[in-house]
Each structure stands twice: as C-alpha cells, then as structure tokens.
Design a protein around this motif. Structure first.
Motif, short mmCIF file in Angstrom:
data_model
loop_
_atom_site.label_atom_id
_atom_site.label_comp_id
_atom_site.label_asym_id
_atom_site.label_seq_id
_atom_site.Cartn_x
_atom_site.Cartn_y
_atom_site.Cartn_z
N UNK A 138 14.87 13.30 -18.43
CA UNK A 138 13.52 12.99 -17.93
C UNK A 138 13.52 12.89 -16.41
N UNK A 139 14.49 12.16 -15.88
CA UNK A 139 14.56 11.97 -14.44
C UNK A 139 14.78 13.28 -13.69
N UNK A 171 17.08 11.56 -7.63
CA UNK A 171 17.24 11.22 -9.05
C UNK A 171 18.64 11.57 -9.56
N UNK A 191 20.83 8.85 -8.38
CA UNK A 191 20.62 7.64 -9.19
C UNK A 191 21.31 7.74 -10.54
N UNK A 192 21.20 8.94 -11.13
CA UNK A 192 21.87 9.15 -12.43
C UNK A 192 23.37 8.95 -12.30
N UNK A 236 24.99 7.26 -10.01
CA UNK A 236 25.36 5.88 -9.66
C UNK A 236 25.12 4.93 -10.83
#
Lengths: 289, 111
Positions: free
Chosen positions: A128-129, A142, A145-146, A148
C-alpha cells in the motif's frame, strides 16, 4: 438247673415274706428314685442352660459370620468399583494427554497463523505504501520508512541504474553520510553483482552486525519489466534486531518487484499535469477506440 | 507505520482508534475526547513522543492514561528516559503486531 430254681424261689419268698423290710425297701427305693429324678432333672436343667448358652454364642457367632460375609461382599464390590474407577481414571488420563497434545498442536498452529497474519499485514502495508504515492520523493520516503520500520534497517542505500546500464547512482540513503556514497559499477562488488545479475544476497550468520558498503548485510535488486533497474543495500540493522525475521525475505521480494515500478510510475506522473493528464490516451493504449 | 498499528489494534474487539499525525495533533485530539490508551512514537515532527508523554502526564484528564511508546530507539537510556517521564511500556521497532496486541491487552486489562 431245675433243682436250684425252687431253692431261689424259696429264698425270694422268704424275703417278700418280711413286709416291714419291703416297705422300707420300697420307701428307700422311692426316695432313691425321686432323688435320682431330682438329680437327673437338675442335670438336665444345667445341661439345658449350657446348651442355651452355647446356642446363644452360636447365634452371636452366626450373626458375626453373616456380617463378615456381607462385609466381604461389600469389600469385593468396592474393589470392583475401585478397579472400574482406576480404569476410568486411566482412560481419562489418556484422553487428557491426547487433549493436551491437541491443544499444543492447535496452540502451535494458532501461533503460526498469528505470525502469517502479521506477515501478511506487513506485506499489505508495504504494498500500500509503495503504490499510494505518486511523487518520487514520497515514494522514496515510503521505501525508507518500510526499510526502517518494517525491516528494522538502520543504515541503507537505494541505487538506480543509469541509462548507460553500466553504473548505478545512489538516490536515497539513511544512516550513512552522503560523502561516503558514490556510483557503483555493475558487476563490481557485492552491490554491483546484484545489480548486474538481479540476484539478491543476504548474510545469514547471526548476529547481523558490521555491514559495510563493500559487504552489505543484504542487497535487494529492484526489478522492472524483467530487468534490474536498481538495488537496495542494507548496511546495518537496529541494535535490537540481530537476525532476519520470517517476513523480511517476503518484504525484500515485494520491494524488489514493486519499488522500482512505484518509482517509475511516480517519475512519469511527475512529468504530467495531474491524474487526468496522466490517464489521457489510456483508452487508445488499451485498444478500446 | 501507523497503518500496521491500526491493523494490529483492529484485532482487539471493542477498540476504536483515533490517529494523529504528530505530538501537537495528538494533544489536540486528546483535548477533544477521553481515551483509554495512548500509543506514540518518539521521532515525530513538530513535537516528539517524549515531550508528548510529559505533556500528557501534566494533563488533569489524561494523566493516568497508560502510554505505550513504539520506537526505533532501542538503547536502555532511551527506554529509561521514556519510562521516567511516565510511559507505561516501551516497544522497539520493527513492529511486531502480537507484541503490541499483548501489551495493549495487558494495560487495558482485557482478555
């Protein structure tokens, strides 16, 4: 013999002939008879008492024996009951063991399903991200973020292959100074090899520490249209993460298959004036007109 | 990864979730209602999680509400600091839904 008989008769006659003696004799006999009768009666009464006593004892003994027999029967019955209960207990214990095993099995399965659900949620969120953003910077953010938050990567670099197909340039990083980064030649070093071959590499020896640009902990090639167009190199993980999780490999597959297409889509979209313009001509492309 | 947290929390029955973008947004939403539990990250824009915990603990309405911190900061100093400011639990990333669910249930005392 015949000669003696009259003599005896004579003598008997002589005796019976004395009435006084006879009377005395008779009285003595009667007294003796009566005394003997009394004695006999007394003996009989004593005997009766003894017999009565024995009878009573026997009745008591009989009652005791009857009670004992009844008691023995009760004990035998109780023993049978105990045996049946023992058997029942054994069966229940066996059933309990079976249920315990089934419970353990179900508990294990439940844990597995929980883990699978958790992994699927991770993959769903990652997917989704990746595709929710249409700005290249946002897609890149994104992806970071995924890496991390879902993978637990502390430092990593994202490379994109140059149009010449010989080098890849870093387009994003975390936890490493930009001055340390530079282009990577395809085929050179761990990262270059993955970029050239499209094959991922993951260190598996725990603890996963001490990764470098030369020896990254993992390299994930980014694929688009069947070609490797970039790579993510993970250099180190968060201190609390010392080994790969079951979902990490799946996340790497997903990033490898979707990150590049998300970046390509965002890059193309950024050159248009909005969603409507980006979709212009779609019908022709789908051969619907 | 708020989305992942929301997924995890959705598996706890009778629990509704209100999301906030950062510490300030969180305080604004707290002021508008009453909450049973607060989950926050440490690294957030505008107001970080530790400042948020401090502000919540000085708030009359929510000073006793359990707070869970979920963060990438895994050092024991970070943990101690968060706990001394009033956090009730400290979970390190990457997020593991079962761990979060278990901690939420424990703090809310639900089966």
């Amino acid at each position: 013999m015949n000669d003696e008989r009259p003599k005896k008769r004579a003598k008997d006659k002589r005796t019976s002939d004395a009435p006084v003696d006879l009377t005395k004799e008779r009285e003595a006999f009667v007294r003796t008879f009566l005394r003997k009768g009394v004695e006999l009666t007394e003996d009989l009464l004593r005997e009766n008492d003894v017999l009565q006593s024995q009878l009573s004892s026997l009745q008591i003994e009989n009652a005791r024996l009857r009670a004992q027999v009844a008691s023995d029967d009760a004990i035998r019955e109780l023993l049978r009951t105990v045996e049946a209960l023992e058997q029942e207990k054994k069966e229940l214990m066996q059933r309990s063991r079976e249920l315990e095993q089934a419970k353990d099995k179900h508990q294990g399965r439940y844990t597995e399903i929980e883990q699978e659900l958790n992994d699927l949620a991770n993959l769903y969120v990652a997917s989704f991200q990746l595709h929710v953003a249409l700005a290249p910077r946002r897609v890149l953010r994104n992806v970071k973020e995924l890496l991390a938050q879902l993978v637990g990567a502390e430092s990593f670099v994202i490379y994109i292959v140059e149009p010449d197909g010989k080098h890849a340039q870093p387009v994003g990083s975390e936890g490493i100074a930009e001055s340390e980064l530079g282009p990577v030649q395809l085929g050179a070093g761990k990262i270059g090899e993955s970029l050239a071959t499209g094959i991922a590499s993951m260190q598996t020896a725990a603890p996963l520490t001490g990764g470098t640009l030369e020896e990254p902990l993992a390299v994930i090639p980014l694929q688009a249209d069947g070609r490797c167009v970039g790579a993510i190199a993970i250099l180190s993980l968060l201190a609390q993460k010392t080994s790969w999780a079951s979902v990490d490999e799946e996340l790497f597959h997903l990033l490898g298959a979707h990150a590049a297409t998300a970046l390509i889509a965002a890059s193309l979209f950024s050159r248009t004036s909005g969603p409507a313009a980006a979709l212009a001509g779609l019908r022709e492309q789908l051969h619907l007109e | 990864m708020r989305q992942l947290l929301v997924f995890a929390l959705a598996r706890i029955k009778r629990l509704s979730v209100v999301e906030a973008d950062d510490g300030v947004d969180g305080l604004r939403k707290l002021a508008a209602g009453k909450f049973d539990l607060i989950i926050t990250d440490i690294n957030m824009p505008i107001m970080d999680g530790l400042k948020l915990v401090k502000r919540i603990r000085s708030d009359a309405v929510h000073k006793d509400v359990p707070i869970i911190i979920i963060t990438t900061e895994g050092s024991s100093e970070d943990r101690q600091r968060a706990m001394s400011l009033g956090a009730n639990a400290y979970i390190t990333k990457p997020i593991q839904a079962p761990q979060v669910i278990a901690k939420v249930k424990e703090l809310l005392k639900i089966e």
